[in-house]
Design a protein around this motif. Structure first.
Motif, PDB file in Angstrom:
ATOM      1  N   VAL A 118      71.301  74.884  79.457  1.00  0.00           N
ATOM      2  CA  VAL A 118      72.318  74.140  80.221  1.00  0.00           C
ATOM      3  C   VAL A 118      73.652  74.838  79.880  1.00  0.00           C
ATOM      4  O   VAL A 118      73.899  75.075  78.748  1.00  0.00           O
ATOM      5  CB  VAL A 118      72.315  72.660  79.732  1.00  0.00           C
ATOM      6  CG1 VAL A 118      72.329  72.414  78.253  1.00  0.00           C
ATOM      7  CG2 VAL A 118      73.317  71.832  80.671  1.00  0.00           C
ATOM      8  N   PRO A 119      74.427  75.024  80.580  1.00  0.00           N
ATOM      9  CA  PRO A 119      76.015  75.592  80.405  1.00  0.00           C
ATOM     10  C   PRO A 119      76.623  74.838  79.452  1.00  0.00           C
ATOM     11  O   PRO A 119      76.599  73.512  79.394  1.00  0.00           O
ATOM     12  CB  PRO A 119      76.662  75.777  81.898  1.00  0.00           C
ATOM     13  CG  PRO A 119      75.705  75.392  82.776  1.00  0.00           C
ATOM     14  CD  PRO A 119      74.594  74.525  82.318  1.00  0.00           C
ATOM     15  N   PRO A 120      77.569  75.196  78.526  1.00  0.00           N
ATOM     16  CA  PRO A 120      78.356  74.272  77.694  1.00  0.00           C
ATOM     17  C   PRO A 120      79.358  73.414  78.482  1.00  0.00           C
ATOM     18  O   PRO A 120      79.780  73.660  79.755  1.00  0.00           O
ATOM     19  CB  PRO A 120      79.202  75.446  77.355  1.00  0.00           C
ATOM     20  CG  PRO A 120      78.571  76.638  77.229  1.00  0.00           C
ATOM     21  CD  PRO A 120      77.861  76.643  78.442  1.00  0.00           C
ATOM     22  N   PRO A 124      74.935  65.065  79.961  1.00  0.00           N
ATOM     23  CA  PRO A 124      73.580  64.705  80.261  1.00  0.00           C
ATOM     24  C   PRO A 124      73.442  64.101  81.636  1.00  0.00           C
ATOM     25  O   PRO A 124      71.802  64.362  82.260  1.00  0.00           O
ATOM     26  CB  PRO A 124      73.096  63.738  79.276  1.00  0.00           C
ATOM     27  CG  PRO A 124      74.163  63.771  78.027  1.00  0.00           C
ATOM     28  CD  PRO A 124      75.310  64.288  78.687  1.00  0.00           C
ATOM     29  N   TRP A 125      74.335  63.473  82.349  1.00  0.00           N
ATOM     30  CA  TRP A 125      74.113  62.890  83.456  1.00  0.00           C
ATOM     31  C   TRP A 125      74.102  63.764  84.687  1.00  0.00           C
ATOM     32  O   TRP A 125      73.932  63.971  85.819  1.00  0.00           O
ATOM     33  CB  TRP A 125      74.885  61.780  83.888  1.00  0.00           C
ATOM     34  CG  TRP A 125      76.597  62.187  83.638  1.00  0.00           C
ATOM     35  CD1 TRP A 125      77.237  63.028  84.466  1.00  0.00           C
ATOM     36  CD2 TRP A 125      77.370  61.932  82.512  1.00  0.00           C
ATOM     37  NE1 TRP A 125      78.546  63.082  83.813  1.00  0.00           N
ATOM     38  CE2 TRP A 125      78.507  62.533  82.605  1.00  0.00           C
ATOM     39  CE3 TRP A 125      77.059  61.316  81.136  1.00  0.00           C
ATOM     40  CZ2 TRP A 125      79.600  62.325  81.649  1.00  0.00           C
ATOM     41  CZ3 TRP A 125      77.875  61.127  80.257  1.00  0.00           C
ATOM     42  CH2 TRP A 125      79.077  61.608  80.435  1.00  0.00           C
ATOM     43  N   ASP A 126      74.532  65.262  84.215  1.00  0.00           N
ATOM     44  CA  ASP A 126      74.613  66.477  85.050  1.00  0.00           C
ATOM     45  C   ASP A 126      73.136  67.245  85.324  1.00  0.00           C
ATOM     46  O   ASP A 126      72.914  67.976  86.197  1.00  0.00           O
ATOM     47  CB  ASP A 126      75.485  67.644  84.626  1.00  0.00           C
ATOM     48  CG  ASP A 126      76.895  67.251  84.584  1.00  0.00           C
ATOM     49  OD1 ASP A 126      77.504  66.488  85.395  1.00  0.00           O
ATOM     50  OD2 ASP A 126      77.623  67.551  83.676  1.00  0.00           O
ATOM     51  N   ASP A 127      72.166  66.622  84.617  1.00  0.00           N
ATOM     52  CA  ASP A 127      70.761  67.269  84.678  1.00  0.00           C
ATOM     53  C   ASP A 127      69.840  66.138  84.607  1.00  0.00           C
ATOM     54  O   ASP A 127      69.981  65.547  83.646  1.00  0.00           O
ATOM     55  CB  ASP A 127      70.842  68.328  83.609  1.00  0.00           C
ATOM     56  CG  ASP A 127      69.338  68.997  83.609  1.00  0.00           C
ATOM     57  OD1 ASP A 127      68.392  68.169  83.634  1.00  0.00           O
ATOM     58  OD2 ASP A 127      69.114  70.268  83.562  1.00  0.00           O
ATOM     59  N   ALA A 128      68.992  65.946  85.526  1.00  0.00           N
ATOM     60  CA  ALA A 128      68.114  64.918  85.496  1.00  0.00           C
ATOM     61  C   ALA A 128      67.088  64.867  84.345  1.00  0.00           C
ATOM     62  O   ALA A 128      66.791  63.745  83.736  1.00  0.00           O
ATOM     63  CB  ALA A 128      67.306  64.756  86.858  1.00  0.00           C
TER      64      ALA A 128
END
Length: 160
Positions: A118-120, A124-128
């Motif tokens: 995951v990018p810095p 958490p809500w940006d990725d299921a």
């Protein structure tokens, strides 16, 4: 009693596995919180409890040795579970292991070390997957290009 029969009876008594009460965590519609149930299975592995994953039995349920700490953890996380006596547990194992169905038992023995690519700055809500892991209370590390280039991938059992 004949010697061979006596020897057989003695060897059977040494090799028999004692019957054990179990806790079944169903993953069918009776489960109150499926994601939290996965989290309980992961938690049990971190406590050195063996977890049997019953593939295709009631939605892929989990079976573990009966333990009051495990039952309490299920209750705290609002995860449905069933306390089973050893005869009921043996009946479930027999059903799952029959060759005329599409079920099996997979023994889980170790909690996997998990990382998410995951990018810095992503939340958490940006990725299921991260959202599910957070909700299930399953720990994970975040990796990005620097960690990959530094050769850190071998430290993990599962990467998303």
């Amino acid at each position: 009693m004949h010697w061979p029969i006596a020897a057989l009876l003695i060897s059977l008594s040494w090799t028999s596995v004692p019957a054990q009460n179990k806790i079944l965590i169903p993953m069918d519609l009776r489960q109150t919180d499926h994601l939290k149930a996965y989290g309980v299975a992961y938690w049990a592995l971190t406590k050195n409890m063996d977890v049997d994953w019953l593939l295709n039995y009631r939605g892929g349920s989990f079976m573990m040795d009966d333990n009051p700490v495990l039952a309490a953890e299920c209750s705290v996380r609002d995860v449905a579970f069933e306390a089973l006596g050893s005869p009921s547990a043996a009946q479930i194992y027999a059903e799952v292991l029959r060759e005329d169905n599409n079920m099996d038992v997979v023994r889980l023995e170790k909690a996997p070390k998990i990382a998410v690519y995951v990018p810095p700055g992503f939340q958490p809500w940006d990725d299921a997957v991260r959202l599910a892991l957070e909700y299930a209370e399953i720990p994970y590390d975040r990796l990005w290009d620097k960690e990959v280039l530094d050769g850190k991938l071998h430290e993990y059992d599962w990467l998303h």
